[in-house]
Design a protein around this motif. Structure first.
Motif, PDB file in Angstrom:
ATOM      1  N   GLU A  53      -8.295   7.998  -9.988  1.00  0.00           N
ATOM      2  CA  GLU A  53      -7.276   8.093  -8.925  1.00  0.00           C
ATOM      3  C   GLU A  53      -7.327   7.633  -7.347  1.00  0.00           C
ATOM      4  O   GLU A  53      -6.638   6.750  -6.781  1.00  0.00           O
ATOM      5  N   ARG A  92       0.019  21.414  -5.671  1.00  0.00           N
ATOM      6  CA  ARG A  92       0.305  20.523  -6.844  1.00  0.00           C
ATOM      7  C   ARG A  92      -1.032  20.113  -7.508  1.00  0.00           C
ATOM      8  O   ARG A  92      -1.007  19.735  -8.624  1.00  0.00           O
ATOM      9  N   GLN A 103      -4.133   2.155  -0.443  1.00  0.00           N
ATOM     10  CA  GLN A 103      -3.542   3.161   0.326  1.00  0.00           C
ATOM     11  C   GLN A 103      -4.421   4.260   1.062  1.00  0.00           C
ATOM     12  O   GLN A 103      -3.792   4.826   1.848  1.00  0.00           O
ATOM     13  N   ARG A 135       2.564  14.069   9.038  1.00  0.00           N
ATOM     14  CA  ARG A 135       1.215  14.178   9.146  1.00  0.00           C
ATOM     15  C   ARG A 135       0.858  13.608  10.434  1.00  0.00           C
ATOM     16  O   ARG A 135      -0.307  13.948  10.876  1.00  0.00           O
ATOM     17  N   ALA A 160       0.755  -1.209   0.059  1.00  0.00           N
ATOM     18  CA  ALA A 160      -0.061  -0.100   0.165  1.00  0.00           C
ATOM     19  C   ALA A 160       0.699   1.297   0.085  1.00  0.00           C
ATOM     20  O   ALA A 160       0.757   2.123   0.887  1.00  0.00           O
ATOM     21  N   LEU A 161       1.948   1.454  -0.828  1.00  0.00           N
ATOM     22  CA  LEU A 161       2.678   2.359  -0.847  1.00  0.00           C
ATOM     23  C   LEU A 161       1.855   3.566  -1.789  1.00  0.00           C
ATOM     24  O   LEU A 161       1.165   3.163  -2.472  1.00  0.00           O
ATOM     25  N   TYR A 162       2.246   4.703  -1.258  1.00  0.00           N
ATOM     26  CA  TYR A 162       1.440   5.861  -2.063  1.00  0.00           C
ATOM     27  C   TYR A 162       2.035   6.095  -3.375  1.00  0.00           C
ATOM     28  O   TYR A 162       3.255   6.472  -3.461  1.00  0.00           O
ATOM     29  N   GLU A 216      -3.370  21.167   3.723  1.00  0.00           N
ATOM     30  CA  GLU A 216      -2.219  20.546   2.995  1.00  0.00           C
ATOM     31  C   GLU A 216      -1.788  21.626   2.016  1.00  0.00           C
ATOM     32  O   GLU A 216      -2.178  21.478   0.852  1.00  0.00           O
ATOM     33  N   MET A 243      -3.390   5.018   4.743  1.00  0.00           N
ATOM     34  CA  MET A 243      -3.403   6.496   5.295  1.00  0.00           C
ATOM     35  C   MET A 243      -4.269   6.386   6.646  1.00  0.00           C
ATOM     36  O   MET A 243      -3.833   7.119   7.681  1.00  0.00           O
ATOM     37  N   SER A 264       1.007  22.110   0.489  1.00  0.00           N
ATOM     38  CA  SER A 264       1.808  21.677  -0.894  1.00  0.00           C
ATOM     39  C   SER A 264       0.881  20.601  -1.753  1.00  0.00           C
ATOM     40  O   SER A 264       1.200  20.722  -2.917  1.00  0.00           O
ATOM     41  N   TYR A 323      -6.112  15.363   3.356  1.00  0.00           N
ATOM     42  CA  TYR A 323      -4.800  15.054   2.464  1.00  0.00           C
ATOM     43  C   TYR A 323      -5.581  15.292   0.705  1.00  0.00           C
ATOM     44  O   TYR A 323      -4.790  15.669   0.034  1.00  0.00           O
ATOM     45  N   PHE A 343       5.808  10.907   4.989  1.00  0.00           N
ATOM     46  CA  PHE A 343       4.292  11.142   5.056  1.00  0.00           C
ATOM     47  C   PHE A 343       3.860  10.714   6.689  1.00  0.00           C
ATOM     48  O   PHE A 343       3.362  11.925   7.286  1.00  0.00           O
TER      49      PHE A 343
END
Lengths: 263, 258
Positions: free
Chosen positions: B115, B42, B124, A126, A109-111, B36, B128, B38, B138, A122
């Protein structure tokens, strides 16, 4: 070994000193619609211990660890993590708890829009809210060096192999120095040599960071290398518990079937 | 039959409920602290700069085509001198914002939906969340803010390019200087033409970002669901653009033209 043979009886976990037990699960049940995935899960995870959960696919092994981090809520039972009842936690308390737990996903699960460095930064920026770039760089390089991937620091996840992704995923999880590590099938999809390397890395990291771990797997080599204790899951319950050597001698068909594949 | 209809309505109502909850979570996370910046910058680059060429080409062609189409009718009426004004008012009030928004719905909403959908499939977003980070702050807040800012800017740029397209089209058959053409364009514009158009593009941008994020964030776990999320984001965002446009035109009429 706590249970063997055809009966599915498993003893309630022996009460331990509160400080020694980091996760206490009692009578955990979880159903999705009509399907009861977890029926009666009882276990204690002690500080510094590596507990491997073995079981066939779709038996609810991952559901157990998803309940531990509050991604899913058990329908019944008590789940205490680091002395706190997960079911009674609010959003902020859950966030605080999650900061103490590392969760390594099956895929890593890498971004994928971030480089390895950014992936590792990260959680530092965060979650831990670190601002000192020198400190951040030092931690990133230290943990990447630990998993042997310092050279890949500026690479994108798409440039990494499956084993490398798992290593980076492990590094990203360990960088916040969690007290508990939860591994969801860490060696799935890897070749035997890389699987063995990842298993040895898990053991090495557990010793280095002094974490308590639950490792969900059906890879017997991974279980042999990493486990202090193995529990075998079938039909929503833990049917046997013991060390690798103890379970190897089990006369339970289901337990034997796992070990027979490797002998 | 009746049972299917009830199930369909129930799902629809559940979808509306989920969107309300998602909106509330988005709103709460705006004020949760730690914006966020940055990631926002982006996203502005990804959404704004990377869509500029497409919006520019489309607007240029629209301006050019409108002049070519309008000219015969206005010449018949003896109002050929009204061409710059007609184009400007129609482009600034309606055509520019809607064309830009539809282009952005196709490009941006689908890209956000795909995405986030793919991030959901590859765990992913879960990663998080379980790390104690805030994926909504984010991923969602930044994207919705970026679309709400960039769609109006793209619309303004598109308007200018569209009017330039009109100038070139006008010069194919007639001869008008650049300064006279733009003087005519600007003098035909009123505050009530420009402001409501800009305000509604903010809402268009918000709808595009919100729908894209919602569809991606709530996609199922499977590769097929990424495609469904992207496709559904485009369709829903386009529909919302027309709904918002219909509401905006009513409000504008009441406030400015009566």
């Amino acid at each position: 070994m706590k249970a063997s043979g055809e009966n599915k009886e498993i003893k309630e976990p022996a009460s331990s000193k509160k400080t020694e037990v980091v996760i206490h699960a009692k009578g955990i049940a979880k159903a999705f619609g009509d399907k009861e995935v977890l029926k009666n899960i009882n276990f204690d995870l002690k500080r510094g211990e590596n507990m491997v959960v073995l079981g066939k696919s779709g038996m609810g092994k991952s559901v157990t660890i998803q309940c531990i981090v509050g991604m899913l809520k058990p329908d019944a039972g008590t789940l205490t993590v680091l002395g706190e009842n997960v079911a009674e936690m609010g959003d902020e308390e859950l966030k605080q708890l999650r900061m103490k737990i590392g969760f390594l996903f099956q895929s890593g699960a890498l971004y994928d829009s971030m480089t390895v460095r950014e992936n590792l930064e990260f959680p530092l920026t965060r979650v831990l809210k670190l601002t000192d770039q020198q400190d951040i760089d030092k931690r990133v390089e230290e943990v990447l060096d630990g998993v042997g991937l310092l050279d890949a620091i500026d690479k994108l996840p798409s440039d990494l192999s499956g084993g490398m992704r798992k290593r980076v995923g492990l590094a990203r999880t360990l960088i916040v120095k969690p007290e508990i590590m939860l591994y969801d099938e860490p060696t799935t999809g890897l070749d035997p040599i890389t699987s063995r390397e990842i298993s040895e890395l898990i053991l090495h990291m557990q010793q280095k960071y002094k974490t308590s771990s639950i490792i969900i797997t059906h890879d017997m080599e991974c279980a042999r290398i990493t486990a202090d204790r193995i529990v075998v899951m079938d039909d929503g319950e833990y049917i046997a518990e013991g060390s690798y050597k103890e379970l190897q001698k089990s006369d339970n068909k289901m337990v034997r079937s796992f070990f027979n594949e490797t002998t | 039959m009746a049972e299917q209809a009830i199930t369909g309505w129930r799902r629809w109502a559940e979808g509306i409920g989920e969107q309300c909850v998602f909106f509330a979570r988005f709103f709460r996370n705006i004020f949760a602290g730690g914006f966020e910046w940055s990631e926002f910058v982006r996203q502005c680059y990804e959404i704004g700069y990377r869509s500029m060429m497409l919006v520019g080409i489309t607007s240029f062609i629209m301006g050019l085509v409108l002049i070519v189409q309008l000219r015969p009718s206005l010449v018949d009426l003896g109002a050929a001198s009204m061409l710059p004004k007609t184009l400007t008012v129609s482009f600034i009030r309606e055509i520019g914002p809607v064309i830009t928004a539809i282009i952005c719905a196709g490009k941006i909403a689908s890209s956000i939906g795909a995405e986030l959908g793919s991030m959901k499939v590859t765990e992913q977003i879960d990663a998080m969340e379980v790390s104690g980070a805030n994926p909504l702050q984010y991923l969602v807040v930044t994207r919705i803010f970026a679309t709400s800012l960039m769609v109006p800017l793209l619309s303004i740029i598109g308007d200018a390019i569209g009017l330039f397209g009109g100038f070139l089209a006008l010069n194919i058959t007639d001869s008008i200087s650049f300064s006279l053409y733009f003087n005519k364009c600007i003098s035909s514009l009123d505050f009530s033409d420009f402001l409501p158009a800009v305000v509604k593009t903010v809402f268009f941008g918000f709808a595009i970002g919100f729908v894209g994020c919602y569809k991606g964030y709530h996609s199922n776990k499977g590769t097929e669901s990424v495609g469904i999320a992207a496709n559904s984001a485009v369709v829903t965002a386009s529909l919302w653009i027309f709904v918002i446009d219909a509401i905006a035109v009513q409000i504008t009429s009441i406030l400015f033209y009566h």
